[in-house]
Design a protein around this motif. Structure first.
Motif, PDB file in Angstrom:
ATOM      1  N   MET A  94       0.823  -1.207   0.000  1.00  0.00           N
ATOM      2  CA  MET A  94       0.000   0.000   0.000  1.00  0.00           C
ATOM      3  C   MET A  94       0.860   1.261   0.000  1.00  0.00           C
ATOM      4  SD  MET A  94      -3.069  -1.273   0.043  1.00  0.00           S
ATOM      5  CE  MET A  94      -4.175   0.032   0.560  1.00  0.00           C
ATOM      6  N   ALA A  95       0.348   2.303  -0.663  1.00  0.00           N
ATOM      7  CA  ALA A  95       0.960   3.630  -0.651  1.00  0.00           C
ATOM      8  C   ALA A  95      -0.139   4.645  -0.941  1.00  0.00           C
ATOM      9  CB  ALA A  95       2.066   3.737  -1.692  1.00  0.00           C
ATOM     10  N   ASP A  96      -0.245   5.669  -0.138  1.00  0.00           N
ATOM     11  CA  ASP A  96      -1.287   6.693  -0.280  1.00  0.00           C
ATOM     12  C   ASP A  96      -2.689   6.093  -0.319  1.00  0.00           C
ATOM     13  OD1 ASP A  96       0.534   8.786  -0.252  1.00  0.00           O
ATOM     14  OD2 ASP A  96       0.783   8.760  -2.443  1.00  0.00           O
ATOM     15  N   GLY A  97      -2.888   5.019   0.453  1.00  0.00           N
ATOM     16  CA  GLY A  97      -4.217   4.425   0.577  1.00  0.00           C
ATOM     17  C   GLY A  97      -4.607   3.459  -0.533  1.00  0.00           C
ATOM     18  N   LEU A  98      -3.711   3.216  -1.477  1.00  0.00           N
ATOM     19  CA  LEU A  98      -4.002   2.305  -2.578  1.00  0.00           C
ATOM     20  C   LEU A  98      -2.863   1.313  -2.756  1.00  0.00           C
ATOM     21  CD1 LEU A  98      -5.276   4.875  -5.252  1.00  0.00           C
ATOM     22  CD2 LEU A  98      -6.664   3.195  -4.020  1.00  0.00           C
ATOM     23  N   PRO A  99      -3.158   0.154  -3.344  1.00  0.00           N
ATOM     24  CA  PRO A  99      -2.065  -0.767  -3.658  1.00  0.00           C
ATOM     25  C   PRO A  99      -1.150  -0.138  -4.707  1.00  0.00           C
ATOM     26  CG  PRO A  99      -4.220  -1.785  -4.057  1.00  0.00           C
ATOM     27  CD  PRO A  99      -4.462  -0.363  -3.715  1.00  0.00           C
ATOM     28  N   VAL A 100       0.132  -0.474  -4.666  1.00  0.00           N
ATOM     29  CA  VAL A 100       1.073   0.153  -5.595  1.00  0.00           C
ATOM     30  C   VAL A 100       0.754  -0.175  -7.049  1.00  0.00           C
ATOM     31  CG1 VAL A 100       2.933   0.457  -3.923  1.00  0.00           C
ATOM     32  CG2 VAL A 100       2.825  -1.655  -5.260  1.00  0.00           C
ATOM     33  N   TRP A 101       0.218  -1.379  -7.323  1.00  0.00           N
ATOM     34  CA  TRP A 101      -0.166  -1.693  -8.707  1.00  0.00           C
ATOM     35  C   TRP A 101      -1.205  -0.689  -9.197  1.00  0.00           C
ATOM     36  CZ3 TRP A 101      -5.102  -2.335 -10.259  1.00  0.00           C
ATOM     37  CH2 TRP A 101      -6.061  -2.727  -9.313  1.00  0.00           C
ATOM     38  N   CYS A 102      -2.129  -0.325  -8.322  1.00  0.00           N
ATOM     39  CA  CYS A 102      -3.202   0.605  -8.663  1.00  0.00           C
ATOM     40  C   CYS A 102      -2.636   2.006  -8.901  1.00  0.00           C
ATOM     41  CB  CYS A 102      -4.241   0.603  -7.549  1.00  0.00           C
ATOM     42  SG  CYS A 102      -5.716   1.575  -7.905  1.00  0.00           S
ATOM     43  N   ASN A 103      -1.737   2.451  -8.034  1.00  0.00           N
ATOM     44  CA  ASN A 103      -1.109   3.763  -8.211  1.00  0.00           C
ATOM     45  C   ASN A 103      -0.414   3.851  -9.573  1.00  0.00           C
ATOM     46  OD1 ASN A 103      -1.866   4.846  -5.727  1.00  0.00           O
ATOM     47  ND2 ASN A 103      -0.059   4.051  -4.697  1.00  0.00           N
ATOM     48  N   PHE A 104       0.302   2.792  -9.945  1.00  0.00           N
ATOM     49  CA  PHE A 104       1.020   2.779 -11.216  1.00  0.00           C
ATOM     50  C   PHE A 104       0.047   2.851 -12.400  1.00  0.00           C
ATOM     51  CE2 PHE A 104       3.042   0.015 -14.585  1.00  0.00           C
ATOM     52  CZ  PHE A 104       3.874   0.996 -15.079  1.00  0.00           C
ATOM     53  N   LEU A 105      -0.945   1.985 -12.412  1.00  0.00           N
ATOM     54  CA  LEU A 105      -1.870   1.963 -13.549  1.00  0.00           C
ATOM     55  C   LEU A 105      -2.727   3.227 -13.626  1.00  0.00           C
ATOM     56  CD1 LEU A 105      -3.002  -1.771 -13.828  1.00  0.00           C
ATOM     57  CD2 LEU A 105      -1.156  -0.563 -15.010  1.00  0.00           C
ATOM     58  N   LEU A 106      -3.093   3.793 -12.486  1.00  0.00           N
ATOM     59  CA  LEU A 106      -3.849   5.056 -12.515  1.00  0.00           C
ATOM     60  C   LEU A 106      -3.003   6.175 -13.115  1.00  0.00           C
ATOM     61  CD1 LEU A 106      -5.750   4.991  -9.111  1.00  0.00           C
ATOM     62  CD2 LEU A 106      -6.746   4.781 -11.408  1.00  0.00           C
ATOM     63  N   ARG A 107      -1.717   6.173 -12.816  1.00  0.00           N
ATOM     64  CA  ARG A 107      -0.825   7.194 -13.390  1.00  0.00           C
ATOM     65  C   ARG A 107      -0.702   7.014 -14.898  1.00  0.00           C
ATOM     66  NH1 ARG A 107       0.436  10.776 -15.476  1.00  0.00           N
ATOM     67  NH2 ARG A 107       2.348  11.975 -15.324  1.00  0.00           N
ATOM     68  N   VAL A 108      -0.633   5.771 -15.359  1.00  0.00           N
ATOM     69  CA  VAL A 108      -0.603   5.504 -16.800  1.00  0.00           C
ATOM     70  C   VAL A 108      -1.913   5.974 -17.432  1.00  0.00           C
ATOM     71  CG1 VAL A 108      -0.494   3.693 -18.566  1.00  0.00           C
ATOM     72  CG2 VAL A 108       1.058   3.607 -16.592  1.00  0.00           C
ATOM     73  N   MET A 109      -3.045   5.703 -16.775  1.00  0.00           N
ATOM     74  CA  MET A 109      -4.352   6.147 -17.286  1.00  0.00           C
ATOM     75  C   MET A 109      -4.418   7.668 -17.378  1.00  0.00           C
ATOM     76  SD  MET A 109      -7.028   3.649 -15.406  1.00  0.00           S
ATOM     77  CE  MET A 109      -7.193   1.940 -15.861  1.00  0.00           C
ATOM     78  N   ASP A 110      -3.860   8.351 -16.391  1.00  0.00           N
ATOM     79  CA  ASP A 110      -3.819   9.823 -16.434  1.00  0.00           C
ATOM     80  C   ASP A 110      -3.051  10.291 -17.662  1.00  0.00           C
ATOM     81  OD1 ASP A 110      -5.222  10.031 -14.063  1.00  0.00           O
ATOM     82  OD2 ASP A 110      -3.445  10.438 -12.827  1.00  0.00           O
ATOM     83  N   GLU A 111      -1.948   9.636 -17.963  1.00  0.00           N
ATOM     84  CA  GLU A 111      -1.143  10.004 -19.131  1.00  0.00           C
ATOM     85  C   GLU A 111      -1.911   9.755 -20.418  1.00  0.00           C
ATOM     86  OE1 GLU A 111       1.608  11.925 -21.002  1.00  0.00           O
ATOM     87  OE2 GLU A 111       1.712  11.667 -18.841  1.00  0.00           O
ATOM     88  N   VAL A 112      -2.658   8.672 -20.466  1.00  0.00           N
ATOM     89  CA  VAL A 112      -3.497   8.372 -21.637  1.00  0.00           C
ATOM     90  C   VAL A 112      -4.506   9.499 -21.845  1.00  0.00           C
ATOM     91  CG1 VAL A 112      -5.353   6.841 -22.469  1.00  0.00           C
ATOM     92  CG2 VAL A 112      -3.204   5.865 -21.597  1.00  0.00           C
ATOM     93  N   ASP A 113      -5.201   9.898 -20.785  1.00  0.00           N
ATOM     94  CA  ASP A 113      -6.203  10.970 -20.893  1.00  0.00           C
ATOM     95  C   ASP A 113      -5.587  12.283 -21.360  1.00  0.00           C
ATOM     96  OD1 ASP A 113      -8.241   9.292 -20.096  1.00  0.00           O
ATOM     97  OD2 ASP A 113      -8.254   9.991 -18.015  1.00  0.00           O
ATOM     98  N   THR A 114      -4.471  12.662 -20.762  1.00  0.00           N
ATOM     99  CA  THR A 114      -3.797  13.911 -21.109  1.00  0.00           C
ATOM    100  C   THR A 114      -3.334  13.900 -22.562  1.00  0.00           C
ATOM    101  OG1 THR A 114      -3.038  14.168 -18.835  1.00  0.00           O
ATOM    102  CG2 THR A 114      -1.832  15.393 -20.515  1.00  0.00           C
ATOM    103  N   THR A 115      -2.743  12.796 -22.987  1.00  0.00           N
ATOM    104  CA  THR A 115      -2.220  12.710 -24.344  1.00  0.00           C
ATOM    105  C   THR A 115      -3.344  12.689 -25.370  1.00  0.00           C
ATOM    106  OG1 THR A 115      -0.276  11.554 -23.521  1.00  0.00           O
ATOM    107  CG2 THR A 115      -0.691  11.423 -25.882  1.00  0.00           C
ATOM    108  N   PHE A 116      -4.429  11.956 -25.095  1.00  0.00           N
ATOM    109  CA  PHE A 116      -5.574  11.946 -26.009  1.00  0.00           C
ATOM    110  C   PHE A 116      -6.099  13.358 -26.216  1.00  0.00           C
ATOM    111  CE2 PHE A 116      -6.541   7.316 -25.981  1.00  0.00           C
ATOM    112  CZ  PHE A 116      -6.907   7.192 -27.314  1.00  0.00           C
ATOM    113  N   ALA A 117      -6.255  14.108 -25.142  1.00  0.00           N
ATOM    114  CA  ALA A 117      -6.771  15.481 -25.247  1.00  0.00           C
ATOM    115  C   ALA A 117      -5.833  16.348 -26.073  1.00  0.00           C
ATOM    116  CB  ALA A 117      -6.964  16.078 -23.854  1.00  0.00           C
ATOM    117  N   ARG A 118      -4.544  16.249 -25.825  1.00  0.00           N
ATOM    118  CA  ARG A 118      -3.557  17.045 -26.564  1.00  0.00           C
ATOM    119  C   ARG A 118      -3.543  16.659 -28.049  1.00  0.00           C
ATOM    120  NH1 ARG A 118       0.882  15.607 -23.980  1.00  0.00           N
ATOM    121  NH2 ARG A 118       1.572  14.148 -25.568  1.00  0.00           N
ATOM    122  N   GLU A 119      -3.566  15.384 -28.352  1.00  0.00           N
ATOM    123  CA  GLU A 119      -3.526  14.924 -29.736  1.00  0.00           C
ATOM    124  C   GLU A 119      -4.797  15.300 -30.493  1.00  0.00           C
ATOM    125  OE1 GLU A 119      -1.075  13.593 -31.582  1.00  0.00           O
ATOM    126  OE2 GLU A 119       0.283  13.804 -29.890  1.00  0.00           O
TER     127      GLU A 119
END
Length: 136
Positions: A94-119
């Motif tokens: 756990m880290a910041d209330g979530l499992p580390v696998w979740c923190n990693f994948l959520l960060r990747v999802m954030d990058e997907v959203d940001t990049t889609f909007a920019r593109e």
């Protein structure tokens, strides 16, 4: 021929790099399917651990589930990334209330959203430029 593929390389926590195209729908589909599957596995893991009191058995369950989790995440990237991203840490840690696998994948999802909007913003002007050049 050299052309842009949209593949970007990201440094993860200053320790390693992962590469992917955040707008590749095949990648995004694997990412979201994995997240859903892993979320269910997280719930099953919690239920399984709550029924066990022997530490050795808890460690065995945690190890088996971690290996399973790593396989799913590596499948998203179509190559082994978990050893570099998580090292020897169990992905259920756990880290910041979530499992580390979740923190990693959520960060990747954030990058997907940001990049889609920019593109999306960059797509229309570029296509208009070429349309005008060849069809104008």
């Amino acid at each position: 021929l050299n052309f842009s593929t949209g593949v970007q390389t990201f440094t993860v926590n200053g320790m390693c790099e992962v590469s992917f195209n955040p707008t590749d729908t095949a990648f995004v589909e694997r990412l979201f399917n994995a997240f859903d599957a892993l979320d269910k596995k997280q719930e099953a893991y919690k239920a399984e651990i709550s029924k066990v009191s022997d530490n050795r058995e808890i460690f065995a369950i945690a190890h088996a589930r971690d290996e399973e989790m790593r396989g799913v995440i590596d499948g998203v990237f179509e190559k082994p990334v978990c050893a570099d991203v998580f090292g020897g840490m169990n992905t259920y840690a756990m880290a910041d209330g979530l499992p580390v696998w979740c923190n990693f994948l959520l960060r990747v999802m954030d990058e997907v959203d940001t990049t889609f909007a920019r593109e999306q913003k960059a797509t229309n002007p570029r296509i208009a430029k070429y349309t005008a050049k060849y069809h104008g």
